[in-house]
Design a protein around this motif. Sequence first.
Motif: not given
Length: 202
Positions: A128-139
């Motif tokens: 799940v946390c891999a989605n934060f890598i090299n991105s600006e994704l926030k919950p």
Amino acid sequence: NKLQEVFQIKVKMIILAIESSCDETAAAIVKDGRQILSNVVSSQIKIHEKFGGVVPEVAAREHVNSINLVIKEAYEQANITPDEIDAFASTVGPGLVGCLLVGMNAAKTLSIVHKKPYIGGNHLNAHVCANFINSELKPPFVCLLVSGGHSQVISVEDYDKQKIVAQTIDDAVGEVYDKVARLCSIPYPGGILLDKMAHEGN
């Protein structure tokens, strides 16, 4: 907990993380939780191919053979020394026990030698946390997790707050792919080949 202690020591940090839950030995150095400085993976596909699947004892022995080389290359790719690492991390589960122990012991040893914190990570949470890598994704967001024997729909409400909305009882899609491929005499890892064949079908 250790994670809170680490973030109290330093908000901006560099972590060396080890993954050895199944048939790949991996080490990555990540800065500030988002930027990958290095990512080294040693695959065991060729070794397990003759068995038609992963043999846990064989996998664990291969991790022992690869772990030091993978860590060394991660340092070299990132152009970083162990003294510049703020914390060491590894997968603690779920996964194959013998394989997990190799990565955990390596990370814990580095933690002791360099007097830095050790962080144990959950394999599924890491996906799940891999989605934060090299991105600006926030919950908040909804995540579909397909890994090993787990398929889950997860509501990610905050960085440290996740709720499983639905999950399978048995195999995940990826695992079923491999099993169907084996029944069709498609070589291991069959899931990848079966997926390619599906795109060519009528």
